[in-house]
Every structure is written in C-alpha cells, then in structure tokens.
Scaffold this motif. Structure first.
Motif, PDB file in Angstrom:
ATOM      1  N   GLY A  82     -63.537  63.052 -65.212  1.00  0.00           N
ATOM      2  CA  GLY A  82     -64.949  62.541 -65.384  1.00  0.00           C
ATOM      3  C   GLY A  82     -64.650  62.154 -63.316  1.00  0.00           C
ATOM      4  O   GLY A  82     -65.949  60.863 -63.266  1.00  0.00           O
ATOM      5  N   SER A  83     -63.508  61.807 -63.286  1.00  0.00           N
ATOM      6  CA  SER A  83     -63.382  60.627 -61.997  1.00  0.00           C
ATOM      7  C   SER A  83     -63.252  61.189 -60.831  1.00  0.00           C
ATOM      8  O   SER A  83     -63.629  60.449 -59.421  1.00  0.00           O
ATOM      9  CB  SER A  83     -61.812  59.624 -62.523  1.00  0.00           C
ATOM     10  OG  SER A  83     -61.257  61.172 -62.326  1.00  0.00           O
ATOM     11  N   SER A 105     -62.040  53.765 -61.123  1.00  0.00           N
ATOM     12  CA  SER A 105     -62.764  52.914 -61.111  1.00  0.00           C
ATOM     13  C   SER A 105     -62.717  51.546 -62.134  1.00  0.00           C
ATOM     14  O   SER A 105     -62.547  50.827 -61.954  1.00  0.00           O
ATOM     15  CB  SER A 105     -64.227  53.633 -61.458  1.00  0.00           C
ATOM     16  OG  SER A 105     -64.482  54.361 -63.268  1.00  0.00           O
ATOM     17  N   TYR A 162     -59.867  48.901 -70.054  1.00  0.00           N
ATOM     18  CA  TYR A 162     -61.157  48.308 -70.578  1.00  0.00           C
ATOM     19  C   TYR A 162     -60.597  47.634 -71.641  1.00  0.00           C
ATOM     20  O   TYR A 162     -59.186  46.998 -72.627  1.00  0.00           O
ATOM     21  CB  TYR A 162     -60.886  49.548 -71.726  1.00  0.00           C
ATOM     22  CG  TYR A 162     -61.882  50.477 -70.611  1.00  0.00           C
ATOM     23  CD1 TYR A 162     -63.878  50.489 -71.140  1.00  0.00           C
ATOM     24  CD2 TYR A 162     -61.281  51.391 -69.543  1.00  0.00           C
ATOM     25  CE1 TYR A 162     -64.147  51.543 -70.134  1.00  0.00           C
ATOM     26  CE2 TYR A 162     -61.974  51.978 -69.002  1.00  0.00           C
ATOM     27  CZ  TYR A 162     -63.401  52.194 -69.384  1.00  0.00           C
ATOM     28  OH  TYR A 162     -64.862  52.827 -68.197  1.00  0.00           O
ATOM     29  N   GLN A 206     -60.941  50.192 -75.718  1.00  0.00           N
ATOM     30  CA  GLN A 206     -60.254  51.410 -74.648  1.00  0.00           C
ATOM     31  C   GLN A 206     -61.448  52.241 -75.566  1.00  0.00           C
ATOM     32  O   GLN A 206     -61.605  53.545 -75.026  1.00  0.00           O
ATOM     33  CB  GLN A 206     -59.196  52.050 -75.191  1.00  0.00           C
ATOM     34  CG  GLN A 206     -58.349  51.265 -74.130  1.00  0.00           C
ATOM     35  CD  GLN A 206     -56.822  51.506 -74.573  1.00  0.00           C
ATOM     36  OE1 GLN A 206     -56.544  52.578 -74.733  1.00  0.00           O
ATOM     37  NE2 GLN A 206     -55.663  50.838 -73.491  1.00  0.00           N
ATOM     38  N   GLN A 259     -64.477  52.269 -75.683  1.00  0.00           N
ATOM     39  CA  GLN A 259     -65.468  51.986 -74.666  1.00  0.00           C
ATOM     40  C   GLN A 259     -64.968  52.810 -73.901  1.00  0.00           C
ATOM     41  O   GLN A 259     -66.209  53.244 -72.648  1.00  0.00           O
ATOM     42  CB  GLN A 259     -65.651  50.514 -74.535  1.00  0.00           C
ATOM     43  CG  GLN A 259     -66.514  49.609 -75.787  1.00  0.00           C
ATOM     44  CD  GLN A 259     -67.174  50.637 -76.969  1.00  0.00           C
ATOM     45  OE1 GLN A 259     -68.557  50.578 -76.219  1.00  0.00           O
ATOM     46  NE2 GLN A 259     -67.497  50.637 -78.599  1.00  0.00           N
ATOM     47  N   ALA A 260     -64.031  53.478 -73.809  1.00  0.00           N
ATOM     48  CA  ALA A 260     -63.668  54.022 -72.239  1.00  0.00           C
ATOM     49  C   ALA A 260     -64.581  55.697 -72.087  1.00  0.00           C
ATOM     50  O   ALA A 260     -64.426  56.063 -73.701  1.00  0.00           O
ATOM     51  CB  ALA A 260     -62.028  54.489 -72.142  1.00  0.00           C
ATOM     52  N   PRO A 261     -64.819  56.505 -71.231  1.00  0.00           N
ATOM     53  CA  PRO A 261     -64.984  57.712 -71.365  1.00  0.00           C
ATOM     54  C   PRO A 261     -64.446  58.666 -72.204  1.00  0.00           C
ATOM     55  O   PRO A 261     -62.970  58.505 -72.425  1.00  0.00           O
ATOM     56  CB  PRO A 261     -65.196  57.934 -69.908  1.00  0.00           C
ATOM     57  CG  PRO A 261     -65.228  56.410 -68.787  1.00  0.00           C
ATOM     58  CD  PRO A 261     -64.714  55.689 -69.978  1.00  0.00           C
ATOM     59  N   GLU A 262     -65.267  59.445 -72.910  1.00  0.00           N
ATOM     60  CA  GLU A 262     -63.998  60.803 -73.390  1.00  0.00           C
ATOM     61  C   GLU A 262     -63.354  61.362 -72.460  1.00  0.00           C
ATOM     62  O   GLU A 262     -62.073  61.186 -72.979  1.00  0.00           O
ATOM     63  CB  GLU A 262     -65.845  61.658 -74.126  1.00  0.00           C
ATOM     64  CG  GLU A 262     -64.502  62.638 -75.022  1.00  0.00           C
ATOM     65  CD  GLU A 262     -66.189  62.838 -75.324  1.00  0.00           C
ATOM     66  OE1 GLU A 262     -65.471  63.901 -76.883  1.00  0.00           O
ATOM     67  OE2 GLU A 262     -67.264  62.980 -75.651  1.00  0.00           O
ATOM     68  N   TRP A 263     -63.232  61.887 -71.467  1.00  0.00           N
ATOM     69  CA  TRP A 263     -62.944  62.360 -70.517  1.00  0.00           C
ATOM     70  C   TRP A 263     -61.507  61.494 -70.633  1.00  0.00           C
ATOM     71  O   TRP A 263     -60.295  62.385 -70.939  1.00  0.00           O
ATOM     72  CB  TRP A 263     -63.590  63.123 -69.192  1.00  0.00           C
ATOM     73  CG  TRP A 263     -63.514  61.717 -68.395  1.00  0.00           C
ATOM     74  CD1 TRP A 263     -64.721  60.805 -68.288  1.00  0.00           C
ATOM     75  CD2 TRP A 263     -62.188  60.999 -67.430  1.00  0.00           C
ATOM     76  NE1 TRP A 263     -64.218  60.662 -67.217  1.00  0.00           N
ATOM     77  CE2 TRP A 263     -63.255  59.939 -66.799  1.00  0.00           C
ATOM     78  CE3 TRP A 263     -61.062  61.389 -66.634  1.00  0.00           C
ATOM     79  CZ2 TRP A 263     -62.535  59.047 -65.753  1.00  0.00           C
ATOM     80  CZ3 TRP A 263     -60.697  61.097 -66.513  1.00  0.00           C
ATOM     81  CH2 TRP A 263     -61.224  59.548 -65.647  1.00  0.00           C
ATOM     82  N   MET A 264     -61.735  60.203 -70.577  1.00  0.00           N
ATOM     83  CA  MET A 264     -60.389  59.582 -70.426  1.00  0.00           C
ATOM     84  C   MET A 264     -59.300  59.150 -71.991  1.00  0.00           C
ATOM     85  O   MET A 264     -58.459  59.411 -71.333  1.00  0.00           O
ATOM     86  CB  MET A 264     -61.186  57.722 -69.581  1.00  0.00           C
ATOM     87  CG  MET A 264     -59.814  57.522 -68.758  1.00  0.00           C
ATOM     88  SD  MET A 264     -60.293  55.692 -69.247  1.00  0.00           S
ATOM     89  CE  MET A 264     -61.046  55.991 -66.760  1.00  0.00           C
ATOM     90  N   GLN A 317     -54.892  55.854 -63.616  1.00  0.00           N
ATOM     91  CA  GLN A 317     -55.864  55.711 -64.668  1.00  0.00           C
ATOM     92  C   GLN A 317     -56.226  55.341 -66.195  1.00  0.00           C
ATOM     93  O   GLN A 317     -56.176  55.100 -67.156  1.00  0.00           O
ATOM     94  CB  GLN A 317     -56.990  57.094 -65.047  1.00  0.00           C
ATOM     95  CG  GLN A 317     -57.344  57.152 -63.329  1.00  0.00           C
ATOM     96  CD  GLN A 317     -59.018  57.952 -62.988  1.00  0.00           C
ATOM     97  OE1 GLN A 317     -59.776  57.500 -63.772  1.00  0.00           O
ATOM     98  NE2 GLN A 317     -59.171  58.808 -62.451  1.00  0.00           N
TER      99      GLN A 317
END
Length: 136
Positions: free
Chosen positions: A46-47, A52, A58, A61, A63-68, A102
């Motif tokens: 996703g990055s 970013s 975070y 964590q 709340q981080a994007p699912e892909w991450m 990341q």
C-alpha cells in the motif's frame, strides 16, 4: 530438512526494473528445494515503497493500514529473509530501505538474512552489498 518459511524482498520500484527477473529466479530456486517462499514487492504494498508512518510509530498499531499489519506478521513468522537489491549510484535503492523501514526492527531480529545484488555495471552489485544495512 523441513521446509523453511522465507520472504524475498524485491528492492526496486523503477520502471523496467530487472529485479523482478532476479527475484523470480531466487524464488523458483528456493521453491524447488520445497521451501515456502513469498515475494514482498514494494509496488504491491500500500505504500508504493515510501514510508509515511512506520508501523512502530502508531500509538495503536491496530489503526495501521491492513497491508502493513499483514506484512509485519509475515516478517515475524518468517524463518529467514532474502533481499534482492540493485545497485543505484553505488548505494541501495530508496524503495528497498523505505519499504523495510516501515516495520519495527524487532520484527527482523534473529532472522538469518541473505543479500542478492545485481547491477548493469562492472561490479555486479558489489557496492550495494557492501553498504547493505541488515535489519537489526
């Protein structure tokens, strides 16, 4: 020997990158030895290969994007890592370091790591291997 769970990190994000061919060769060679291998490509994350907000920054964590979150879980579950990197201007490519930055250093700890370098130049990626900082 039982199969290992290995991740192959592709380091290039440039158009016309040669790294896809190198990474596919590494993946195929490992799969022929019956290992469980997955390619991690910065262009499919996703990055797009740019940090970013690293996962470990975070406050929550979840709340981080699912892909991450999913990629970090794969890193933690892996038995070893292989980095396929080109040499860009005598250094590592920014897409590789940005992608790997990341994820928390603790996710990489105590994992054996191999580096496969390539270059169009006369040194075959040697300078990239010499400056490659392995994850902590």
């Amino acid at each position: 020997m039982s199969p290992l769970r290995l991740l192959v990190f592709l380091g290039s994000t440039r158009d016309g990158r040669l790294g896809e061919n190198v990474a596919k060769s590494v993946v195929n060679s490992l799969k022929q030895r019956n290992h469980d291998v997955e390619l991690i490509d910065p262009l499919t994350l996703g990055s797009n290969g740019h940090v970013s907000q690293p996962l470990h920054f975070y406050k929550d964590q979840s709340q981080a994007p699912e892909w991450m979150i999913k990629t970090n879980a794969k890193i933690q579950a892996a038995n070893g890592l292989i980095i396929v990197t080109p040499e860009y201007n005598c250094m590592l490519p920014p897409g590789l370091t940005s992608m790997m930055d990341q994820f928390p250093p603790a996710s990489y700890r105590y994992k054996p790591c191999g580096i496969v370098c390539y270059s169009m130049g006369p040194f075959g990626g040697l300078r990239a291997a010499a400056v490659s900082p392995l994850p902590e």
